[in-house]
Design an enzyme around this catalytic site. Sequence first.
Site, mmCIF file in Angstrom:
data_model
loop_
_atom_site.group_PDB
_atom_site.id
_atom_site.type_symbol
_atom_site.label_atom_id
_atom_site.label_comp_id
_atom_site.label_asym_id
_atom_site.label_seq_id
_atom_site.Cartn_x
_atom_site.Cartn_y
_atom_site.Cartn_z
ATOM 1 N N LYS A 52 0.843 -1.206 0.000
ATOM 2 C CA LYS A 52 0.000 0.000 0.000
ATOM 3 C C LYS A 52 0.874 1.250 0.000
ATOM 4 C CE LYS A 52 -3.833 -2.393 2.169
ATOM 5 N NZ LYS A 52 -4.453 -2.826 3.426
ATOM 6 N N GLN A 96 -4.457 -1.494 9.754
ATOM 7 C CA GLN A 96 -4.328 -2.797 9.108
ATOM 8 C C GLN A 96 -4.902 -3.903 10.001
ATOM 9 O OE1 GLN A 96 -3.156 -3.344 5.902
ATOM 10 N NE2 GLN A 96 -3.879 -5.420 6.250
ATOM 11 N N ASP A 119 -10.496 3.285 4.249
ATOM 12 C CA ASP A 119 -11.015 1.955 3.920
ATOM 13 C C ASP A 119 -12.535 1.948 3.756
ATOM 14 O OD1 ASP A 119 -9.135 -0.056 3.572
ATOM 15 O OD2 ASP A 119 -8.778 -0.274 5.719
#
Length: 289
Positions: A52, A96, A119
Amino acid sequence: MIILDGKLVSVTRREQLKLRVKKFIESYRRSPQLVVVIVGENSASQIYVRNKIIACEAVGIKSTKIELPATCQQHELNVVIDRLNLDQEVDGVLVQLPLPKGLNENEINTRLSPYKDADGFTFNSLGHLWAGQPIIKPCTPQGVMNLLEHFKIPVAGKHAVVVGRSTIVGKPMAHLLTMADATVTLCHSKTPHLREHTLRADIVVVAAGQKHLLGKDDFKKGAVVVDVGMHGSGQGKGVTGDVRVHELQDWAYAATPVPGGVGPMTIATLLENTLILAEISQQKKQQKK
Ligand code: NAD
C-alpha cells in the site's frame, strides 16, 4: 470469455489518479497523506502495508507508517486514532487488520472519523453509505463496481447474487449493486441450496473465503463472475480464489482472474479514497475561512 483484468484497469486508474494528485498538490501546496497503522508483527499484514505504501508513493500520495508493538493496549491505540482524527495534515487513515488478540476492531470502527476513514469500514462511513449519502465507499466492493463499469458490464435491472455477508465485502457489495439498480440476493454460510441462487444470477460476486467453492455447474451460461476470494501468500504465485475460474472459459461471459482481478482494484480504490478525503478536507478548510 472476457477476462476482467483488474491489474490492467488499475494501472489506467492509477495513471489518471497521478494527474489528479498532481493537480491537488499544485492547488494546495501539499500532498494528500495516508497514514497506515500496523499493530504487531503479522507477516502478511507487513506485506500488505508495504504494498500500500509503495502504491501511494507511485501516484504522489504521501504515506506514513505508524508501527505499534503487539503488546499495545486498547487505550494506547485509541490515543493514536484520536490524534490522527485531529491532524490537519492527515487525510486518510487505515488500521491494518487483523489486530492482535486483546484489541477491539469495533472500537476503531466507532472512533475513527468517517472523514479520515480511507477503507470505508467505520460504522459512521457505512451508515452514510446505507443512507445513500456515502462519503467514501469501501475499497473492495467499490473496486468491483469500477471493474464492472470499465468493462461496460450492465448492472441496472440485472439479477446479482453476492456470496458472503461480511461487513467489509459482502454486505456493502450487495448495497452498491442495489444502488446501481441491480436486484440483489445476498447469500451466506447458512443459505440452503446456494447453487439454486447462483444459477439464476446474471452477475455473481463471490466473497466466501472458501477456496475453489464454486465452479461451472454453479453459474448459468453467460454469467459474469467476480471472485473476491484470495487464498495464498498474497504475493502472486500460488494465489487462488473462491471460484474454479479455469472451468469457466467457454461458459461465463466474463470472469475475474485471481490474482490480478479484484485485488489490484482494491488498492487503486484505497488511493482514490485518500484523494477524495483530501479534497473534502480542503473544501472544509475553505468553508472555515
Ligand atoms: P469473511 O470470512 O469475513 O466472510 C465470509 C462470508 O462468506 C461470511 O459471511 C460467510 O457467511 C460466507 N460463507 C462462508 N462459507 C460459505 C459457503 N460455503 N457458502 C456461502 N457463504 C459462505 O471474509 P471476507 O473478509 O468477506 O473475505 C472473503 C474473501 O475475500 C477472503 O478470501 C478474503 O481473503 C478475500 N478478500 C479479498 C480482498 C481483495 O482485495 N481481493 C479484499 C477483502 C477480502
